[in-house]
Design an enzyme around this catalytic site. Sequence first.
Site, mmCIF file in Angstrom:
data_model
loop_
_atom_site.group_PDB
_atom_site.id
_atom_site.type_symbol
_atom_site.label_atom_id
_atom_site.label_comp_id
_atom_site.label_asym_id
_atom_site.label_seq_id
_atom_site.Cartn_x
_atom_site.Cartn_y
_atom_site.Cartn_z
ATOM 1 N N ASN A 274 0.845 -1.196 0.000
ATOM 2 C CA ASN A 274 0.000 0.000 0.000
ATOM 3 C C ASN A 274 0.882 1.249 0.000
ATOM 4 O OD1 ASN A 274 -2.179 1.912 0.914
ATOM 5 N ND2 ASN A 274 -0.807 1.966 2.665
ATOM 6 N N GLU A 275 0.756 2.076 -1.009
ATOM 7 C CA GLU A 275 1.492 3.349 -1.078
ATOM 8 C C GLU A 275 3.008 3.149 -0.954
ATOM 9 O OE1 GLU A 275 -2.008 5.760 1.342
ATOM 10 O OE2 GLU A 275 -0.039 5.464 2.230
ATOM 11 N N GLN A 276 3.465 1.945 -1.315
ATOM 12 C CA GLN A 276 4.909 1.741 -1.171
ATOM 13 C C GLN A 276 5.294 0.511 -1.999
ATOM 14 O OE1 GLN A 276 7.605 2.846 -0.919
ATOM 15 N NE2 GLN A 276 8.414 2.826 1.153
#
Lengths: 233, 262
Positions: free
Chosen positions: A201-203
């Site tokens: 998530n987001e990375q």
Amino acid sequence: EHHHSYELSVTPGSLVHYTLPPLFFYKPNLWWPNGMGKQSLYNIEISVDVKGFGESDSWSHQFGFRKIESTIDQATGGRLFRVNGQRVFIRGGNWILSDGLLRLSAKRYMTDIKFHADMNFNMLRCWGGGLAERPEFYHYCDIYGLLVWQEFWITGDCDGRGIPVSNPNGPLDHNLFLLCAQDTIKLLRNHASLALWVGGNEQTPPKDINSALMNYLKLHPLFKFYDENSNVC
Amino acid sequence: MATLGKMKLDSGWLAARSTEVEATGVQLTTTTPPSGPSSPWMEAAVPGTVLGTLLKNKLVPDPFYGLNNEAILDIADSGREYYTFWFFTTFETKLMENQHAALNFRGINYSGKAYLNGHERILPKGMFRRHSLDITDILNPDGKNLLAVIIYPPDHPGAIPPQGGQGGDHEIGKDVAAQYVEGWDWMTPIRDRNTGIWDEVSISITGPIKLSDPHLVSSFFDNYKRAYLHTTVDLENKSSAPAECTLTIQVSAGLDEEIFLL
């Protein structure tokens, strides 16, 4: 509709990875996401009999014939999903998990997931800080036509982008992460609703983890061959 | 004779805090098994988490109401041993000749040890991995079996800073486990970090050959008129003799609501 048997021998104490010849279907009932058609599922049973013993083991699964593709759409920069060649307008929702004490019964999953289908959703995104969802979750997504975006266990906040910045190289044991990923892929990979694996998530996961995941999840060369030579059969 | 297939172990479990149990895993599954839900033992929710069991026994307030979560001791303050729990159950299984048995955990958090009839087996770390233990040779001849499992919390449960925040102090990210348990902007922390036997436990009985991890993939041609089902499966010969096998695959259309199979 289809009943096929194959003979093989397995030496003592050994493990054989056996590939059956492809089974041909003419115009199978296709599985479609919620709102685009029926979620047709076939009962598949695999059993093994041993000479002198009888049936030794069996396995069954409800399988959906469907092809799910997704690419980055140059026009919008967003991810464009196709199911069985048809573009899908994604009406999706975030899914963390059903209960913080992990009281995850099949009945609970059925109720939760039917609720989302009744809200006219056609995708659930399993967030990386939650669970790799369970077979019962996927079973009801198969039945109610909810595509699933399943993230692995990396989040921006805990893996290099949080405040304070921490764990920039992800979990301490990369081999353990990859062992869990492999086992999770084997646990979930036969479900029609499984549409997309996502590193986190987001990375982006650390390079070694990310490239290993890409390798585990790339399309088998056999299918690339089949796809590119569609008259090969 | 044991019936082929899977038997879930999802009832009749007991649990106790590890610091309150004197006996070892070997003793619990041989000479001194717990007699029932009498202190320090209590009825357990399996599959489930330690908090789920404590809530089932009303030893903690329900964290989902009001500020009850504030009244539950956080693992950062209590230490890992406070949420390290024993789980115990019994099951009956009597194998026929050339049958094999496996004890399967589809998910534990975060690591543990299983004791069956006095034999110890390690359950290595990782929340998202299955464990399958061959127990053929350690089942009791009379068919009555005692199983004790000790489950340890994640190695890095972390602490929740006073200001909260997404993922607390992020320590949980060092392990391969769900990260939301340290709290997020939409969620208060889970005090036991979801420690426990959180997914299905089962006994599977097979003959000499065991099937595992079938993989089904479909490919399409001629605008979905022609389709192929590609199948691979692992076959493991658990016996000491060669096995001549017949592998069968059967595909039948799922029945619509108005069609019934007679």
